[in-house]
Design a protein around this motif. Structure first.
Motif, PDB file in Angstrom:
ATOM      1  N   SER A 199      34.064  42.897  49.670  1.00 42.51           N
ATOM      2  CA  SER A 199      33.875  42.550  51.079  1.00 42.51           C
ATOM      3  C   SER A 199      33.293  41.158  51.247  1.00 42.51           C
ATOM      4  N   PHE A 200      32.262  40.831  50.472  1.00 46.19           N
ATOM      5  CA  PHE A 200      31.538  39.593  50.680  1.00 46.19           C
ATOM      6  C   PHE A 200      32.089  38.417  49.887  1.00 46.19           C
ATOM      7  N   SER A 201      32.916  38.666  48.902  1.00 43.59           N
ATOM      8  CA  SER A 201      33.432  37.560  48.088  1.00 43.59           C
ATOM      9  C   SER A 201      34.341  36.645  48.888  1.00 43.59           C
ATOM     10  N   GLY A 202      34.871  37.141  49.992  1.00 48.47           N
ATOM     11  CA  GLY A 202      35.759  36.317  50.801  1.00 48.47           C
ATOM     12  C   GLY A 202      35.055  35.534  51.884  1.00 48.47           C
ATOM     13  N   GLU A 203      33.745  35.658  51.998  1.00 50.41           N
ATOM     14  CA  GLU A 203      33.000  34.976  53.049  1.00 50.41           C
ATOM     15  C   GLU A 203      32.742  33.506  52.745  1.00 50.41           C
ATOM     16  N   GLY A 204      32.871  33.130  51.474  1.00 52.37           N
ATOM     17  CA  GLY A 204      32.585  31.757  51.096  1.00 52.37           C
ATOM     18  C   GLY A 204      31.130  31.495  50.816  1.00 52.37           C
ATOM     19  N   GLY A 234      34.491  43.934  34.903  1.00 48.71           N
ATOM     20  CA  GLY A 234      34.854  42.726  35.644  1.00 48.71           C
ATOM     21  C   GLY A 234      34.689  42.845  37.142  1.00 48.71           C
ATOM     22  N   LEU A 235      33.849  43.777  37.603  1.00 48.20           N
ATOM     23  CA  LEU A 235      33.651  43.937  39.041  1.00 48.20           C
ATOM     24  C   LEU A 235      33.006  42.710  39.667  1.00 48.20           C
ATOM     25  N   ASN A 236      32.314  41.934  38.861  1.00 53.02           N
ATOM     26  CA  ASN A 236      31.619  40.745  39.376  1.00 53.02           C
ATOM     27  C   ASN A 236      32.424  39.466  39.190  1.00 53.02           C
ATOM     28  N   VAL A 237      33.696  39.577  38.827  1.00 57.14           N
ATOM     29  CA  VAL A 237      34.534  38.401  38.611  1.00 57.14           C
ATOM     30  C   VAL A 237      35.432  38.194  39.827  1.00 57.14           C
ATOM     31  N   LEU A 238      35.340  37.030  40.449  1.00 55.03           N
ATOM     32  CA  LEU A 238      36.144  36.715  41.616  1.00 55.03           C
ATOM     33  C   LEU A 238      37.563  36.351  41.216  1.00 55.03           C
ATOM     34  N   ALA A 239      38.445  36.279  42.197  1.00 50.98           N
ATOM     35  CA  ALA A 239      39.858  36.004  41.927  1.00 50.98           C
ATOM     36  C   ALA A 239      40.050  34.693  41.187  1.00 50.98           C
ATOM     37  N   GLY A 240      39.220  33.711  41.465  1.00 50.36           N
ATOM     38  CA  GLY A 240      39.350  32.414  40.797  1.00 50.36           C
ATOM     39  C   GLY A 240      38.690  32.348  39.435  1.00 50.36           C
ATOM     40  N   GLY A 241      38.101  33.467  38.983  1.00 48.32           N
ATOM     41  CA  GLY A 241      37.459  33.506  37.676  1.00 48.32           C
ATOM     42  C   GLY A 241      35.956  33.286  37.716  1.00 48.32           C
ATOM     43  N   GLU A 242      35.411  32.898  38.871  1.00 50.21           N
ATOM     44  CA  GLU A 242      33.969  32.698  38.980  1.00 50.21           C
ATOM     45  C   GLU A 242      33.249  34.037  38.916  1.00 50.21           C
ATOM     46  N   LYS A 243      32.109  34.048  38.224  1.00 52.83           N
ATOM     47  CA  LYS A 243      31.349  35.290  38.070  1.00 52.83           C
ATOM     48  C   LYS A 243      30.175  35.339  39.050  1.00 52.83           C
TER      49      LYS A 243
END
Length: 417
Positions: free
Chosen positions: A219-224, A252-261
């Protein structure tokens, strides 16, 4: 933003306008926000362990964990017996933390074995907008209490090392069965309540946590905005926090789509050892940061593995061959020290003592700790241990014999410790 995120955001933003000042601190908003990654362990807390800012933030998490004890219903006549006394919307306020700045999104339940009914073990929460601005990021918090029920004490005595088999198929394929953890803690983490809690604890503690934390991060990973995950627990709760950190990082639940952790940090209060050297190595490889807050006089922090551990098997000594079969602490230690009279030994493991020591510059801290212990019935966790060990039997197992096995610590590989 996903529907789940919109629902959480709806709860957070009104609260951000109305929250009372957060827990009393001596640190400034700028200090915490400016160094939040260091406070979460990005550089393994190098040079800041004695700092007022870190200790203030750690004490803040300690108070959020302490709420789990204060809200746990031990009244056998209550409809909420062995569950939380309050609903999610008012639990923190009822525990004196109305200004804590977190919104609880889910309660978590755990069963000490597959045959046991689930007990309330803690909660998942998210920092509201005002607190997120103060601390420099959105913080997803999981807070665990320590051992209270008889079933949990029994699970804690199962101290043999067993394969963890957490963190996904890829992790297990790489590590096989070399990564091992304490069987009792793993049992509490993975056992499902067959009867299902009437208050909503469907599935194992692990399943509940992975679903909820995964949902919030998505939910929050897309907020920027910057996001962190903080897993805080006391005693057995610290062990559960460590297992969750290892598990979710392995998945890998803490890995964002761009690879950032997204940083995953365990804040352990009076935590025991959880796994072997391979477990520690894998946690380090996954980037899980652990800050072990210990009282120098607390014996629980030296269990399991009193004799065979990371210290006694180091180097080229005669015990070196036992290293991979021994318990090993994970993370960086923040050691607190205090003097206790003989009559106060029951307090050395109590969470209120830890919070008091973190706020040692507060003249009222000792009085505060004494009041908290009195609210829980005297000696806190250690007092309960002593009381239970003194009983003749729990079920078919003499507590005295079980305690001697736990404290023996000499032959871990045989499942004693």
């Amino acid at each position: 933003m996903a529907n789940g995120a919109a629902a959480v955001a709806t709860k957070l933003r009104p609260l951000a306008r109305d929250v009372t000042p957060a827990l009393e601190r001596k640190t400034t908003t700028t200090a915490v926000a400016a160094m939040w990654r260091r406070l979460q362990g990005s550089d393994n807390w190098e040079g800041i362990l004695d700092g007022e800012t870190l200790r203030g933030e750690v004490a803040r998490y300690g108070e959020l964990v302490d709420a789990c004890y204060r809200a746990f219903d031990l009244d056998p006549t209550s409809r909420r017996h062995l569950n939380c006394k309050y609903g999610k919307e008012r639990m923190l306020a009822e525990c004196g933390l109305a200004g804590a700045g977190y919104v609880i999104t889910r309660y978590i339940y755990a069963a000490a074995s597959s045959a046991a009914a689930g007990r309330w073990i803690g909660y998942v929460a998210v920092s509201d907008d005002a607190t997120s601005r103060r601390i420099g990021r959105r913080d997803v918090l999981v807070s665990f209490r320590g051992t209270v029920t008889t079933e949990e004490w029994m699970a804690n005595l199962k101290s043999s090392l067993v394969p963890a088999r957490l963190g996904g198929a890829g992790v297990n394929a790489v590590n096989g069965d070399s990564v091992k953890v304490e069987s009792g803690f793993l049992d509490v983490y993975t056992s499902a309540d067959e009867t299902s809690s009437r208050f909503g604890g469907a599935g194992s503690c692990r399943e509940q946590l992975l679903r909820e934390v995964g949902r919030l991060l998505a939910s929050f990973s897309g907020e920027g905005d910057d996001v962190s995950v903080t897993l805080a627990g006391h005693s057995m709760g610290a062990a559960l926090a460590m297992l969750l950190g290892y598990d979710m990082a392995g998945l890998g639940l803490n890995v964002l789509a761009g690879g950032e952790k997204i940083p995953v940090t365990v804040v352990s209060f009076g935590g025991p050892r959880v796994g072997n050297a391979a477990f520690k190595a894998r946690c380090d490889e996954l980037g899980v940061k652990a800050l072990r807050v210990t009282n120098a006089r607390d014996p629980i922090t030296r269990l399991p593995g009193v004799f065979l551990n990371e210290s006694t098997t180091a180097g080229a000594g005669v015990l070196r061959p036992w290293r991979d079969a021994c318990y090993t602490h994970v993370g960086v230690e923040l050691q607190l020290d205090s003097s206790f009279k003989v009559g106060e030994l029951a307090a050395v493991h109590d969470l209120s003592t830890y919070i008091s020591l973190l706020r040692a510059d507060d003249k009222k801290s000792k009085q505060h700790a004494a009041v908290k212990r009195e609210e829980r019935g005297g000696g806190g966790v250690m007092g309960k241990v002593m009381e239970m060990v003194g009983r003749r039997r729990v079920g078919a197992l003499p507590w005295h014999d079980a305690a001697m096995l736990q404290m023996g610590g000499l032959v871990q590989t045989l499942g004693i410790i």
